[in-house]
Design a protein around this motif. Structure first.
Motif, mmCIF file in Angstrom:
data_model
loop_
_atom_site.group_PDB
_atom_site.id
_atom_site.type_symbol
_atom_site.label_atom_id
_atom_site.label_comp_id
_atom_site.label_asym_id
_atom_site.label_seq_id
_atom_site.Cartn_x
_atom_site.Cartn_y
_atom_site.Cartn_z
ATOM 1 N N UNK A 101 39.361 -3.815 -48.939
ATOM 2 C CA UNK A 101 40.612 -3.512 -48.241
ATOM 3 C C UNK A 101 41.774 -3.181 -49.169
ATOM 4 N N UNK A 102 41.532 -3.207 -50.494
ATOM 5 C CA UNK A 102 42.676 -3.062 -51.400
ATOM 6 C C UNK A 102 43.298 -1.665 -51.387
ATOM 7 N N UNK A 103 42.587 -0.677 -50.859
ATOM 8 C CA UNK A 103 43.144 0.676 -50.794
ATOM 9 C C UNK A 103 43.779 0.989 -49.438
ATOM 10 N N UNK A 104 43.723 -0.001 -48.507
ATOM 11 C CA UNK A 104 44.304 0.219 -47.180
ATOM 12 C C UNK A 104 45.821 0.087 -47.286
ATOM 13 N N UNK A 105 46.576 1.124 -46.900
ATOM 14 C CA UNK A 105 48.049 1.043 -46.989
ATOM 15 C C UNK A 105 48.621 0.176 -45.861
ATOM 16 N N UNK A 106 49.828 -0.282 -46.061
ATOM 17 C CA UNK A 106 50.522 -1.010 -45.007
ATOM 18 C C UNK A 106 50.896 -0.042 -43.891
ATOM 19 N N UNK A 107 50.897 -0.514 -42.664
ATOM 20 C CA UNK A 107 51.223 0.398 -41.534
ATOM 21 C C UNK A 107 52.686 0.845 -41.558
#
Length: 295
Positions: free
Chosen positions: A289-295
């Motif tokens: 999940x480390x590449x998932x940006x904040x919404x």
């Protein structure tokens, strides 16, 4: 009658008994037949002995010591019971406090989280998440049934056994889990989660997830969806995607009916503690999940 008179009477009685025994031997009896009269033993009244001045000081001291030992024995047993009760109460209070504020044990009733968790596993759940420690994507969480996800809740145990188990669960000495669920957090509040991209991956905020924890051959695209997770709620899915009635199957397309309120989350499962051969820490796979940006 004084003591000297009583002693004289006993001696006279013994002499008479000896004479009778001698006569029996003379008339053909045997020494084995000789029996001296038994003087009945009266129970010793230690209190009376202690207060009689005609009793020698040594006897009074012995009586006083015996009385003291008897009293100490009674007090020692009472003290042991009292200390044992204190230890039990303190242990129960500590266990209840730990269960309420720190950690609690749960057992795994189904295969929806295989292979990370299998039926019968016991896990320790940290009460610090959510709370002092924020929830993260990938966390394995235990939560109360948010809205009849369990089609057939486990029957409550009855009788003495049921009362005992319920009591032990209340104080934290027996694992809970009969009517709770355990899943992995995939989406946090505000995240856009959908299934699936062209590679069959779950997509969070536009990023496809490579999920090494998924049960081999289970896939993840049994049901299509595209939701934005409401505030104060999380989107959860089982690792065994082909055998998990998770957020996907309880949502009406709004993201609200399928997501879990953070207030229903009991805590984060951090470790398998039983059976011993499966003892290990539970990872949240941060690299997934480390590449998932904040919404």
């Amino acid at each position: 009658m004084d003591r000297a008179s009583r002693r004289a009477d006993r001696d006279a009685g013994a002499d008479r008994a000896g004479d009778r025994a001698g006569r029996r031997v003379a008339h053909g009896g045997t020494p084995d037949a000789i029996r001296l009269p038994r003087v009945p033993q009266r129970p010793v009244d230690r209190t009376a002995v202690l207060h009689r001045s005609d009793i020698p000081l040594g006897e009074r001291s012995a009586a006083r010591e015996a009385q003291r030992e008897e009293r100490n024995g009674q007090h020692g047993f009472s003290r042991l019971l009292r200390e044992l009760a204190i230890v039990v109460v303190v242990a129960l209070v500590l266990s209840l406090g730990i269960k309420t504020f720190v950690a609690q044990s749960f057992w795994i009733p189904s295969g929806s989280m295989e292979n990370a968790l299998v039926p019968g596993d016991r896990v320790v759940v940290s009460k610090f998440t959510p709370g002092p420690i924020s929830l993260k994507r990938g966390d394995v969480v235990v939560f109360h049934d948010p809205g009849h996800w369990l089609d057939i809740p486990h029957k409550k145990r009855s009788g003495i056994n049921g009362a005992l188990v319920s009591g032990l669960q209340f104080v934290g000495l027996y694992p809970s889990g009969d009517n709770d669920l355990i899943k992995r957090v995939i989406g946090l509040p505000g995240d856009h989660v959908k299934c699936c991209n062209t590679r069959g991956q779950i997509v969070v905020n536009g990023v496809g997830l490579s999920e090494p924890y998924i049960y081999p051959g289970g896939g993840t695209d049994q049901k299509k969806f595209s939701v934005t997770v409401p505030s104060g709620r999380v989107w959860v899915m089982g690792d065994n995607r082909g055998d998990s009635a998770d957020s996907r199957f309880h949502d009406d397309g709004s993201g609200r009916t399928g997501s879990v309120p953070e207030s229903d989350i009991i805590g984060r499962a951090v470790m398998i503690v039983w059976p011993v051969d499966r003892m290990s820490w539970l990872s949240n796979y941060s690299s997934t999940f480390d590449k998932v940006p904040q919404p």
